[in-house]
Design an enzyme around this catalytic site. Structure first.
Site, mmCIF file in Angstrom:
data_model
loop_
_atom_site.group_PDB
_atom_site.id
_atom_site.type_symbol
_atom_site.label_atom_id
_atom_site.label_comp_id
_atom_site.label_asym_id
_atom_site.label_seq_id
_atom_site.Cartn_x
_atom_site.Cartn_y
_atom_site.Cartn_z
ATOM 1 N N GLU A 1 -10.581 5.101 5.044
ATOM 2 C CA GLU A 1 -11.285 4.547 3.877
ATOM 3 C C GLU A 1 -10.637 3.250 3.376
ATOM 4 O OE1 GLU A 1 -14.248 5.932 1.969
ATOM 5 O OE2 GLU A 1 -13.976 3.778 1.848
ATOM 6 N N VAL B 1 0.832 -1.212 0.000
ATOM 7 C CA VAL B 1 0.000 0.000 0.000
ATOM 8 C C VAL B 1 0.867 1.264 0.000
ATOM 9 C CG1 VAL B 1 -1.926 1.186 1.103
ATOM 10 C CG2 VAL B 1 -1.768 -1.297 1.263
ATOM 11 N N LYS C 1 -13.456 -5.443 9.348
ATOM 12 C CA LYS C 1 -14.059 -4.457 8.439
ATOM 13 C C LYS C 1 -15.538 -4.262 8.766
ATOM 14 C CE LYS C 1 -10.781 -5.947 4.892
ATOM 15 N NZ LYS C 1 -10.552 -6.894 3.785
HETATM 16 P P1 NAP Z 1 3.061 -4.953 3.745
HETATM 17 O O1 NAP Z 1 3.217 -5.084 2.279
HETATM 18 O O2 NAP Z 1 3.383 -6.103 4.609
HETATM 19 O O3 NAP Z 1 3.915 -3.696 4.215
HETATM 20 C C1 NAP Z 1 4.062 -3.347 5.547
HETATM 21 C C2 NAP Z 1 5.122 -2.264 5.625
HETATM 22 O O4 NAP Z 1 5.249 -1.851 6.970
HETATM 23 C C3 NAP Z 1 6.497 -2.731 5.155
HETATM 24 O O5 NAP Z 1 7.096 -1.757 4.337
HETATM 25 C C4 NAP Z 1 7.277 -2.876 6.454
HETATM 26 O O6 NAP Z 1 8.647 -2.594 6.310
HETATM 27 C C5 NAP Z 1 6.623 -1.795 7.294
HETATM 28 N N1 NAP Z 1 6.786 -2.027 8.713
HETATM 29 C C6 NAP Z 1 6.379 -3.098 9.435
HETATM 30 N N2 NAP Z 1 6.743 -2.945 10.722
HETATM 31 C C7 NAP Z 1 7.389 -1.767 10.793
HETATM 32 C C8 NAP Z 1 8.034 -1.079 11.840
HETATM 33 N N3 NAP Z 1 8.093 -1.573 13.075
HETATM 34 N N4 NAP Z 1 8.601 0.109 11.553
HETATM 35 C C9 NAP Z 1 8.564 0.621 10.304
HETATM 36 N N5 NAP Z 1 7.983 -0.001 9.275
HETATM 37 C C10 NAP Z 1 7.395 -1.188 9.523
HETATM 38 O O7 NAP Z 1 1.574 -4.516 4.112
HETATM 39 P P2 NAP Z 1 0.493 -3.862 3.164
HETATM 40 O O8 NAP Z 1 -0.176 -4.945 2.394
HETATM 41 O O9 NAP Z 1 1.052 -2.705 2.443
HETATM 42 O O10 NAP Z 1 -0.596 -3.388 4.245
HETATM 43 C C11 NAP Z 1 -0.417 -2.226 4.997
HETATM 44 C C12 NAP Z 1 -1.707 -1.919 5.754
HETATM 45 O O11 NAP Z 1 -2.753 -1.767 4.821
HETATM 46 C C13 NAP Z 1 -2.182 -3.028 6.709
HETATM 47 O O12 NAP Z 1 -2.824 -2.455 7.800
HETATM 48 C C14 NAP Z 1 -3.181 -3.797 5.856
HETATM 49 O O13 NAP Z 1 -4.135 -4.497 6.620
HETATM 50 C C15 NAP Z 1 -3.807 -2.670 5.114
HETATM 51 N N6 NAP Z 1 -4.452 -3.051 3.853
HETATM 52 C C16 NAP Z 1 -3.754 -3.698 2.906
HETATM 53 C C17 NAP Z 1 -4.347 -4.036 1.716
HETATM 54 C C18 NAP Z 1 -3.592 -4.713 0.623
HETATM 55 O O14 NAP Z 1 -4.162 -4.960 -0.430
HETATM 56 N N7 NAP Z 1 -2.325 -5.051 0.793
HETATM 57 C C19 NAP Z 1 -5.684 -3.693 1.505
HETATM 58 C C20 NAP Z 1 -6.388 -2.994 2.496
HETATM 59 C C21 NAP Z 1 -5.753 -2.667 3.662
HETATM 60 P P3 NAP Z 1 9.626 -3.516 5.392
HETATM 61 O O15 NAP Z 1 9.091 -3.383 4.001
HETATM 62 O O16 NAP Z 1 10.950 -2.931 5.550
HETATM 63 O O17 NAP Z 1 9.486 -4.900 5.936
HETATM 64 N N1 HSE Z 2 -6.513 -10.155 2.873
HETATM 65 C C1 HSE Z 2 -7.439 -9.136 2.515
HETATM 66 C C2 HSE Z 2 -8.404 -9.696 1.470
HETATM 67 C C3 HSE Z 2 -6.682 -7.929 1.996
HETATM 68 O O1 HSE Z 2 -8.169 -10.780 0.939
HETATM 69 O O2 HSE Z 2 -9.399 -9.060 1.184
HETATM 70 C C4 HSE Z 2 -7.440 -6.665 2.123
HETATM 71 O O3 HSE Z 2 -7.823 -6.422 3.424
#
Ligand code: NAP
Ligand code: HSE
Length: 429
Positions: free
Chosen positions: A132, A16, A208
């Protein structure tokens, strides 16, 4: 631009976070025209400074500690994209509020657990938390509820809010594969969270649902009261059988305020195959909002992924840039009431699948058990016999879950039903 740029500090440069950086770069001109000011990133944080993320980070200050990032003088909005309900996400969000920053987050886990206390803290400090991206990825459902339906009484919120589960269920059906086979496939493709139980156990989707329920019904977020059941027990036999009866299985979230209290469920349910929910394929999400006067509003779109989720983050950022400072849950957090959870679910039709011994009077015994429990049969189908057993599918008229549980228990006494019968709720859409 005459107005000063709005400065973001982004903690989390994963799927994200990188999506947000790309979108700000790609759409800079559109964004400044729409808001009357530039939106710039001043500082970022992630765990690894050296990881190649496919974007140029050289123009941004780096902080190893997201709490330090949240407090920086050159940050107006703290954008929390790390995840996790405790630890750095919560610490940095609290630090940002205390330092007089607004917060935009995609973190449903944190808000489902700490949403009320964080909203109270933000509002006491005159700051704003927006989320959002936390619900249904790119679908602007928080906005639809908070703004589009701001004047309506909401009767029910329901939908498919976890793309991974919908992918698994539709892939099982379309490829004729078992749950275990598709789970392994989805995991190998990286479709599941690091802890897959967050997806398949229904927890992510329940987070959610609890957030939407708070906005819809003016209640404090009450994740603990969501009746939760994952998709692990859904079989390919049931998926095929319900298709034959005109239904599809979905991990369905339903929230409604009833005379018995707030009902929140995230469970496998049947929906009519011809309904919008029944036609939902793959990783797509769908949320249906039912308001008085508005009727049913159906929102469908990508529930996850870099672009869709970044787009939702940016919509919150643009609101703040335009001076729109809505309360986290659409009304002051001090006015949200404690939810009184309903202990029973709204009556519904149920689907039952039994393995019946193929002998005289077997069906009569089943019908007698149902009659005694006050459960009326709407439709029934019996399939070809195999080794003296006959699969029987029953759709009931509206009844209670308690009556169905009683029926399932009593079936075991009949000596003609092979355990365990399957019972799935049919949600009226
Ligand atoms: P992700 O790809 O796992 O990325 C998490 C990021 O947070 C990584 O860059 C990680 O650093 C960093 N991080 C973790 N612990 C940290 C710390 N202690 N200090 C500083 N940085 C830290 O996760 P994501 O999928 O982008 O999701 C991020 C958020 O969005 C979550 O709350 C998730 O539930 C939400 N979300 C995600 C999606 C989706 O489609 N992915 C959809 C809706 C909501 P490193 O990269 O260096 O490991
Ligand atoms: N794991 C979640 C999904 C990502 O499959 O919808 C978004 O929250």
């Amino acid at each position: 631009m005459t107005a000063a740029p709005l400065r973001l500090g982004i903690a989390g440069l994963g799927t994200v976070g990188v999506g947000v950086l790309k979108m700000i770069h790609k759409n800079a001109k559109i964004i400044s025209l729409r808001t009357g000011r530039d939106i710039v990133v001043t500082a970022v944080s992630a765990r690894s400074r050296s990881k190649d993320r496919g974007v140029d980070l050289s123009g941004f200050a780096w902080e190893d500690d997201p709490v330090a990032l949240a407090k920086r003088d050159d940050v107006d909005i703290f954008v929390e994209l790390m995840g996790g309900h405790e630890g750095p996400a919560k610490d940095a969000t609290e630090a940002a509020i205390a330092a007089g920053k607004d917060v935009v987050t995609a973190n449903k886990a944190m808000l489902a657990v700490h949403g009320q206390s964080l909203a109270l803290a933000a509002e006491a400090a005159g700051q704003v938390i927006r989320f959002e991206a936390a619900v249904a990825g790119g679908i602007p459902v928080v906005k639809a509820l908070t703004e589009g339906l701001a004047g309506n009484k909401i009767n029910r919120v329901l939908g498919v809010m976890n793309g991974s589960c919908n992918y698994i269920l539709t892939r099982m059906e379309n490829a004729g594969l078992s749950y275990a086979e598709v789970f392994a496939e989805a995991n190998a493709l990286g479709y599941l969270e690091a802890d897959p139980n967050l997806d398949v156990g229904g927890i992510d989707a329940a987070h959610k649902l609890a957030l939407l329920a708070a906005i819809a019904f003016g209640t404090e977020v009450d994740f603990d009261s969501v009746v939760l059941e994952g998709i692990g027990a859904v079989t390919i036999e049931d998926i095929h059988a319900v298709a034959d009866m005109g239904y599809r299985v979905k991990l369905l979230g339903v929230a409604q305020m009833t005379g018995r209290g707030l009902e929140q469920r995230m469970t496998p349910c049947l929906v009519p195959a011809s309904s919008p929910l029944g036609q939902l394929e793959g990783g797509t999400n769908m949320v249906i909002l039912e308001g008085d006067d508005s009727g049913q509003i159906v929102l469908r779109g990508a529930g996850a992924g870099e672009g869709p989720t970044a787009s939702a983050v940016m919509s919150d950022v643009l609101d703040l840039a335009r001076g729109l400072r809505l309360k986290t849950f659409g009304q002051p957090a001090t006015t949200l009431v404690k939810a009184h959870p309903a202990t029973t679910a709204t009556p519904a039709s149920f689907y039952l699948r039994l393995q019946l011994l193929d002998k005289p009077g077997a069906l009569a015994k089943v019908a007698a058990v149902m009659g005694e429990a006050g459960v009326s049969i709407d439709r029934m189908r019996q399939y070809g016999h195999d080794a003296g057993k006959a699969p029987v599918l029953i759709v009931t008229h509206k009844t209670t879950r308690a009556a169905i549980d009683q029926v399932v228990l009593d079936f075991n006494q009949t000596q003609v039903v092979e355990a365990p019968p399957v019972a799935l709720r049919i949600e009226a859409i």
